[in-house]
Write a protein that holds these residues in place. Structure first.
Motif, short mmCIF file in Angstrom:
data_model
loop_
_atom_site.label_atom_id
_atom_site.label_comp_id
_atom_site.label_asym_id
_atom_site.label_seq_id
_atom_site.Cartn_x
_atom_site.Cartn_y
_atom_site.Cartn_z
N ARG A 76 44.83 -23.23 -10.86
CA ARG A 76 44.54 -22.21 -11.88
C ARG A 76 45.37 -20.94 -11.62
O ARG A 76 45.95 -20.37 -12.53
N ALA A 77 45.46 -20.52 -10.37
CA ALA A 77 46.25 -19.34 -10.02
C ALA A 77 47.73 -19.56 -10.31
O ALA A 77 48.42 -18.67 -10.82
N PHE A 78 48.23 -20.76 -10.00
CA PHE A 78 49.62 -21.10 -10.30
C PHE A 78 49.88 -21.03 -11.81
O PHE A 78 50.90 -20.48 -12.25
N ALA A 79 48.96 -21.57 -12.60
CA ALA A 79 49.12 -21.53 -14.06
C ALA A 79 49.10 -20.09 -14.57
O ALA A 79 49.90 -19.71 -15.43
N GLN A 80 48.20 -19.29 -14.04
CA GLN A 80 48.12 -17.89 -14.46
C GLN A 80 49.41 -17.14 -14.12
O GLN A 80 49.93 -16.39 -14.95
N GLU A 81 49.93 -17.37 -12.93
CA GLU A 81 51.19 -16.74 -12.52
C GLU A 81 52.34 -17.18 -13.42
O GLU A 81 53.18 -16.37 -13.82
N THR A 82 52.38 -18.46 -13.75
CA THR A 82 53.44 -18.99 -14.61
C THR A 82 53.38 -18.36 -16.00
O THR A 82 54.41 -17.91 -16.52
N LEU A 83 52.19 -18.31 -16.58
CA LEU A 83 52.05 -17.70 -17.92
C LEU A 83 52.46 -16.23 -17.88
O LEU A 83 53.11 -15.74 -18.79
N ARG A 84 52.08 -15.53 -16.82
CA ARG A 84 52.46 -14.12 -16.68
C ARG A 84 53.98 -13.99 -16.55
O ARG A 84 54.60 -13.15 -17.18
N ASP A 85 54.60 -14.87 -15.75
CA ASP A 85 56.05 -14.83 -15.59
C ASP A 85 56.77 -15.14 -16.90
O ASP A 85 57.87 -14.64 -17.14
N TRP A 86 56.15 -15.96 -17.74
CA TRP A 86 56.73 -16.30 -19.03
C TRP A 86 56.51 -15.20 -20.06
O TRP A 86 56.90 -15.34 -21.20
N GLY A 87 55.86 -14.13 -19.68
CA GLY A 87 55.71 -12.99 -20.58
C GLY A 87 54.33 -12.83 -21.16
O GLY A 87 54.13 -12.01 -22.04
N GLY A 88 53.36 -13.57 -20.71
CA GLY A 88 52.01 -13.47 -21.24
C GLY A 88 51.77 -14.52 -22.30
O GLY A 88 52.70 -15.02 -22.92
#
Length: 145
Positions: free
Chosen positions: A31-43
């Motif tokens: 879940r943390a990895f997915a959240q970080e990825t979405l944030r890196d992709w701009g939200g």
């Protein structure tokens, strides 16, 4: 208060993936990895739905799809022209998830994970993998905040 976010389309990004072992802390780590990825992709405007589905699919993989000594792969893929996200969980287990029923009446905590996924995601399904399967769900764009 207005929050500024990046407006680049998610489908310009590279898919990201991470392998998790068959252990309890793998679900919050995924879940943390997915959240970080979405944030890196701009939200992503549907991030809460995506993260809940990541948790459900990872939990299902650990409970039903990952034999002892193995693990699962979480893969996040840019999806569609409008900036959507595809979540894939690859495992090496034999079982195949069944279509969730809306009329689940049994007490207890089990049996509702894929029902949540089917309600929150735009599409979901199961793909072949040898050994095992890929359980996936898709969230169409525009998803940016």
């Amino acid at each position: 208060m207005t929050t500024e976010c990046h407006r680049r389309p998610v489908n310009d990004e590279t898919p990201r993936q991470r392998f998790y072992r068959r252990e309890r802390q793998s679900v919050p780590a995924a879940r943390a990895f997915a959240q970080e990825t979405l944030r890196d992709w701009g939200g992503y405007g549907r991030a809460d739905d995506v993260l809940l589905c990541v948790s459900e699919l990872a939990t299902n993989a650990l409970v039903h799809g990952v034999p002892p000594g193995r693990g699962f792969l979480l893969r996040l893929v840019p999806y569609g022209e409008g900036g959507g996200v595809r979540v894939e969980v690859h495992d090496s287990g034999e079982g195949v998830p069944v279509q969730p029923r809306q009329d689940v009446q049994e007490p207890g905590e089990g049996g509702r994970g894929l029902l949540l996924v089917s309600e929150l995601a735009d599409k979901w399904g199961v793909g072949e993998r040898r050994p095992g399967k890929i359980v996936w769900c898709e969230f169409a764009g525009p998803g940016y905040c």
